[in-house]
Write a protein that holds these residues in place. Structure first.
Motif, PDB file in Angstrom:
ATOM      1  N   TYR A 130       0.842  -1.187   0.000  1.00  0.00           N
ATOM      2  CA  TYR A 130       0.000   0.000   0.000  1.00  0.00           C
ATOM      3  C   TYR A 130       0.883   1.245   0.000  1.00  0.00           C
ATOM      4  O   TYR A 130       1.882   1.303   0.725  1.00  0.00           O
ATOM      5  CB  TYR A 130      -0.879   0.061   1.255  1.00  0.00           C
ATOM      6  CG  TYR A 130      -1.860  -1.066   1.416  1.00  0.00           C
ATOM      7  CD1 TYR A 130      -3.132  -1.005   0.840  1.00  0.00           C
ATOM      8  CD2 TYR A 130      -1.530  -2.182   2.175  1.00  0.00           C
ATOM      9  CE1 TYR A 130      -4.041  -2.045   1.007  1.00  0.00           C
ATOM     10  CE2 TYR A 130      -2.431  -3.230   2.344  1.00  0.00           C
ATOM     11  CZ  TYR A 130      -3.685  -3.149   1.755  1.00  0.00           C
ATOM     12  OH  TYR A 130      -4.589  -4.176   1.920  1.00  0.00           O
ATOM     13  N   LEU A 131       0.510   2.246  -0.789  1.00  0.00           N
ATOM     14  CA  LEU A 131       1.073   3.583  -0.654  1.00  0.00           C
ATOM     15  C   LEU A 131       0.088   4.399   0.172  1.00  0.00           C
ATOM     16  O   LEU A 131      -1.110   4.420  -0.139  1.00  0.00           O
ATOM     17  CB  LEU A 131       1.266   4.243  -2.021  1.00  0.00           C
ATOM     18  CG  LEU A 131       2.044   3.462  -3.081  1.00  0.00           C
ATOM     19  CD1 LEU A 131       2.208   4.315  -4.345  1.00  0.00           C
ATOM     20  CD2 LEU A 131       3.394   2.985  -2.572  1.00  0.00           C
ATOM     21  N   ARG A 137      -4.996   6.047   0.165  1.00  0.00           N
ATOM     22  CA  ARG A 137      -4.399   4.726   0.311  1.00  0.00           C
ATOM     23  C   ARG A 137      -4.527   4.041  -1.057  1.00  0.00           C
ATOM     24  O   ARG A 137      -5.632   3.883  -1.580  1.00  0.00           O
ATOM     25  CB  ARG A 137      -5.088   3.906   1.399  1.00  0.00           C
ATOM     26  CG  ARG A 137      -4.470   2.516   1.577  1.00  0.00           C
ATOM     27  CD  ARG A 137      -4.975   1.824   2.831  1.00  0.00           C
ATOM     28  NE  ARG A 137      -6.397   1.514   2.753  1.00  0.00           N
ATOM     29  CZ  ARG A 137      -7.086   0.981   3.765  1.00  0.00           C
ATOM     30  NH1 ARG A 137      -6.476   0.749   4.925  1.00  0.00           N
ATOM     31  NH2 ARG A 137      -8.376   0.714   3.631  1.00  0.00           N
ATOM     32  N   ILE A 138      -3.412   3.648  -1.619  1.00  0.00           N
ATOM     33  CA  ILE A 138      -3.372   3.160  -2.997  1.00  0.00           C
ATOM     34  C   ILE A 138      -2.845   1.732  -3.003  1.00  0.00           C
ATOM     35  O   ILE A 138      -1.837   1.421  -2.362  1.00  0.00           O
ATOM     36  CB  ILE A 138      -2.459   4.050  -3.865  1.00  0.00           C
ATOM     37  CG1 ILE A 138      -2.850   5.521  -3.715  1.00  0.00           C
ATOM     38  CG2 ILE A 138      -2.519   3.616  -5.331  1.00  0.00           C
ATOM     39  CD1 ILE A 138      -1.835   6.487  -4.311  1.00  0.00           C
ATOM     40  N   PHE A 153     -10.585   3.622   4.019  1.00  0.00           N
ATOM     41  CA  PHE A 153      -9.775   4.828   4.191  1.00  0.00           C
ATOM     42  C   PHE A 153     -10.443   5.957   3.422  1.00  0.00           C
ATOM     43  O   PHE A 153     -10.544   5.907   2.203  1.00  0.00           O
ATOM     44  CB  PHE A 153      -8.350   4.589   3.668  1.00  0.00           C
ATOM     45  CG  PHE A 153      -7.417   5.734   3.949  1.00  0.00           C
ATOM     46  CD1 PHE A 153      -6.666   5.756   5.106  1.00  0.00           C
ATOM     47  CD2 PHE A 153      -7.314   6.782   3.059  1.00  0.00           C
ATOM     48  CE1 PHE A 153      -5.810   6.816   5.368  1.00  0.00           C
ATOM     49  CE2 PHE A 153      -6.467   7.852   3.309  1.00  0.00           C
ATOM     50  CZ  PHE A 153      -5.717   7.868   4.467  1.00  0.00           C
ATOM     51  N   GLY A 154     -10.925   6.962   4.118  1.00  0.00           N
ATOM     52  CA  GLY A 154     -11.542   8.093   3.452  1.00  0.00           C
ATOM     53  C   GLY A 154     -12.977   7.839   3.062  1.00  0.00           C
ATOM     54  O   GLY A 154     -13.675   6.992   3.623  1.00  0.00           O
ATOM     55  N   ILE A 210      -5.802  -0.338 -10.361  1.00  0.00           N
ATOM     56  CA  ILE A 210      -5.291   0.499  -9.280  1.00  0.00           C
ATOM     57  C   ILE A 210      -6.487   0.969  -8.473  1.00  0.00           C
ATOM     58  O   ILE A 210      -7.449   1.510  -9.031  1.00  0.00           O
ATOM     59  CB  ILE A 210      -4.510   1.703  -9.829  1.00  0.00           C
ATOM     60  CG1 ILE A 210      -3.281   1.225 -10.615  1.00  0.00           C
ATOM     61  CG2 ILE A 210      -4.080   2.633  -8.690  1.00  0.00           C
ATOM     62  CD1 ILE A 210      -2.597   2.327 -11.394  1.00  0.00           C
ATOM     63  N   VAL A 211      -6.452   0.718  -7.176  1.00  0.00           N
ATOM     64  CA  VAL A 211      -7.552   1.089  -6.284  1.00  0.00           C
ATOM     65  C   VAL A 211      -7.068   2.229  -5.377  1.00  0.00           C
ATOM     66  O   VAL A 211      -6.083   2.077  -4.656  1.00  0.00           O
ATOM     67  CB  VAL A 211      -8.009  -0.107  -5.426  1.00  0.00           C
ATOM     68  CG1 VAL A 211      -9.167   0.298  -4.511  1.00  0.00           C
ATOM     69  CG2 VAL A 211      -8.408  -1.282  -6.310  1.00  0.00           C
ATOM     70  N   VAL A 212      -7.774   3.343  -5.428  1.00  0.00           N
ATOM     71  CA  VAL A 212      -7.417   4.506  -4.608  1.00  0.00           C
ATOM     72  C   VAL A 212      -8.565   4.818  -3.672  1.00  0.00           C
ATOM     73  O   VAL A 212      -9.668   5.160  -4.106  1.00  0.00           O
ATOM     74  CB  VAL A 212      -7.116   5.738  -5.485  1.00  0.00           C
ATOM     75  CG1 VAL A 212      -6.679   6.913  -4.593  1.00  0.00           C
ATOM     76  CG2 VAL A 212      -6.064   5.429  -6.531  1.00  0.00           C
ATOM     77  N   GLU A 213      -8.328   4.653  -2.374  1.00  0.00           N
ATOM     78  CA  GLU A 213      -9.271   5.109  -1.351  1.00  0.00           C
ATOM     79  C   GLU A 213      -8.816   6.492  -0.918  1.00  0.00           C
ATOM     80  O   GLU A 213      -7.644   6.679  -0.553  1.00  0.00           O
ATOM     81  CB  GLU A 213      -9.288   4.162  -0.167  1.00  0.00           C
ATOM     82  CG  GLU A 213      -9.729   2.738  -0.509  1.00  0.00           C
ATOM     83  CD  GLU A 213      -9.488   1.793   0.650  1.00  0.00           C
ATOM     84  OE1 GLU A 213     -10.263   1.856   1.618  1.00  0.00           O
ATOM     85  OE2 GLU A 213      -8.513   1.026   0.591  1.00  0.00           O
ATOM     86  N   SER A 214      -9.720   7.472  -0.951  1.00  0.00           N
ATOM     87  CA  SER A 214      -9.257   8.839  -0.729  1.00  0.00           C
ATOM     88  C   SER A 214     -10.280   9.679   0.032  1.00  0.00           C
ATOM     89  O   SER A 214     -11.455   9.300   0.154  1.00  0.00           O
ATOM     90  CB  SER A 214      -8.938   9.513  -2.070  1.00  0.00           C
ATOM     91  OG  SER A 214     -10.081   9.508  -2.903  1.00  0.00           O
ATOM     92  N   ARG A 215      -9.811  10.811   0.523  1.00  0.00           N
ATOM     93  CA  ARG A 215     -10.673  11.776   1.203  1.00  0.00           C
ATOM     94  C   ARG A 215     -10.189  13.172   0.856  1.00  0.00           C
ATOM     95  O   ARG A 215      -9.002  13.382   0.532  1.00  0.00           O
ATOM     96  CB  ARG A 215     -10.652  11.552   2.707  1.00  0.00           C
ATOM     97  CG  ARG A 215      -9.267  11.650   3.353  1.00  0.00           C
ATOM     98  CD  ARG A 215      -9.330  11.164   4.776  1.00  0.00           C
ATOM     99  NE  ARG A 215      -8.027  11.125   5.419  1.00  0.00           N
ATOM    100  CZ  ARG A 215      -7.770  10.442   6.541  1.00  0.00           C
ATOM    101  NH1 ARG A 215      -8.739   9.747   7.133  1.00  0.00           N
ATOM    102  NH2 ARG A 215      -6.568  10.450   7.079  1.00  0.00           N
TER     103      ARG A 215
END
Length: 218
Positions: A130-131, A137-138, A153-154, A210-215
């Motif tokens: 994870y990045l 969180r990627i 996350f987010g 690519i999965v990006v959890e973000s806020r």
């Protein structure tokens, strides 16, 4: 599961990173080159330091050189891979089954894209990588996953095809569901979805996502 934390030399929001480090448990903590600066500023000591040390202050380098418990790996500055890649491969050689990378994002978009590319090492080596930063969180996946709303996350989940297309993409438990859809490149369809049920599921038949959890804010 052996969890490793790697701190690279990109942008880090210290308050977020220190709280995360105190809250989570890791079997080993690594610093990649100028990732040392985060530890120096905040009074932590990593287990492993790796890099060519061309981007870290001499004051910081000297401080950690006095710590006998640290395992060092000095790299040749004339090399084909980045310090972050070398550190990821070192973590895997030490038995890491999950690696969280802080300091992998920032203003240098070439480094950000390069670090996203490194997530593929995890797919090849069957290690989850994870990045992580204060807002994202990627991860990169080649098989389906479940996301618990309680632990997400987010607020948002974005899906970006890494391969030319991702076939048979099915999303359940999300605001915008899909059913066996072919998500192709050069398209923003997968951006800013939201988890609505207790558990969201992402499944597909072929491809890499690519999965990006973000806020937007903390």
């Amino acid at each position: 599961m052996k969890r490793f934390l790697l701190v690279a030399g990109g942008s880090i929001q210290d308050s977020f990173a220190t709280e995360y480090l105190k809250a989570e448990k890791f079997d080993c903590i690594l610093a990649a080159d100028s990732g040392m600066e985060f530890f120096y500023r905040n009074g932590f000591v990593p287990d492993v330091i790796i890099g060519d040390f061309d981007s870290v202050r001499q004051e910081t380098l000297s401080y950690f050189k006095e710590k006998e418990q640290i395992l060092w790996q000095e790299l040749n500055p004339i090399k084909d891979d980045t310090d972050t890649e070398s550190a990821i491969r070192r973590a895997i050689s030490m038995g890491a089954e999950e690696i969280v990378v802080l300091g992998a994002t920032g203003t240098r978009l070439d480094h950000v894209l390069g670090n996203i590319e490194l997530l593929g090492i995890g797919l090849l080596e069957h290690v989850k990588i994870y990045l992580l930063d204060a807002y994202n969180r990627i991860q990169m996946i080649d098989t389906g996953i479940r996301l618990d709303k309680q632990n997400q996350f987010g607020d948002y989940v974005s899906l970006i095809p890494y391969t030319q297309s991702v076939k048979g993409l099915t999303l359940t438990g999300m605001k915008y569901p899909l059913d066996h859809y072919e998500l192709k490149g050069f398209c923003s369809l997968g951006i800013s979805n939201e988890i609505q049920e207790d558990v969201a599921e992402i499944s597909f038949e072929d491809g890499i996502l690519i999965v990006v959890e973000s806020r937007d804010r903390m």
